[in-house]
Design a protein around this motif. Sequence first.
Motif: not given
Length: 112
Positions: A13-27, A77-87, A90-92
């Motif tokens: 119902r609500r996609p999960v946004a994660i950070a991948v690569g150099a500041g890119f978001k993956r849904e 998992f994404a939060e613990k792994a540090g990949i959850l997209w925060t908005g 991107p560099v930070t």
Amino acid sequence: MKEALVTSDMPLRRPVAIAVGAGFKREIASLTAMQNFLKEWPETMRGDYYCAAVQACEAARTGGMKLEQARRAFLSFAEKAGILWTGVDPVTALREAKIRRVRARRESEARH
């Protein structure tokens, strides 16, 4: 004996946004997308939250758990792994995610 319910892909119902690569978001927008992402995750970085997410996704696929519960396990998992997209910048975000991954890896190595 209760027969397992196997379904085709189930959209979130609500996609999960994660950070991948150099500041890119993956849904991540479906159960299959969550499972595929988890299969791609490096073995050296797999821990308790990873295992919980994999188990939750499989349980959702077979009808043993609600899809939203599997989504929450994937979010953890994404939060613990540090990949959850925060908005945030991107560099930070990537720098902070790298620090969290290194810490997680050290903690994992210390347990073994």
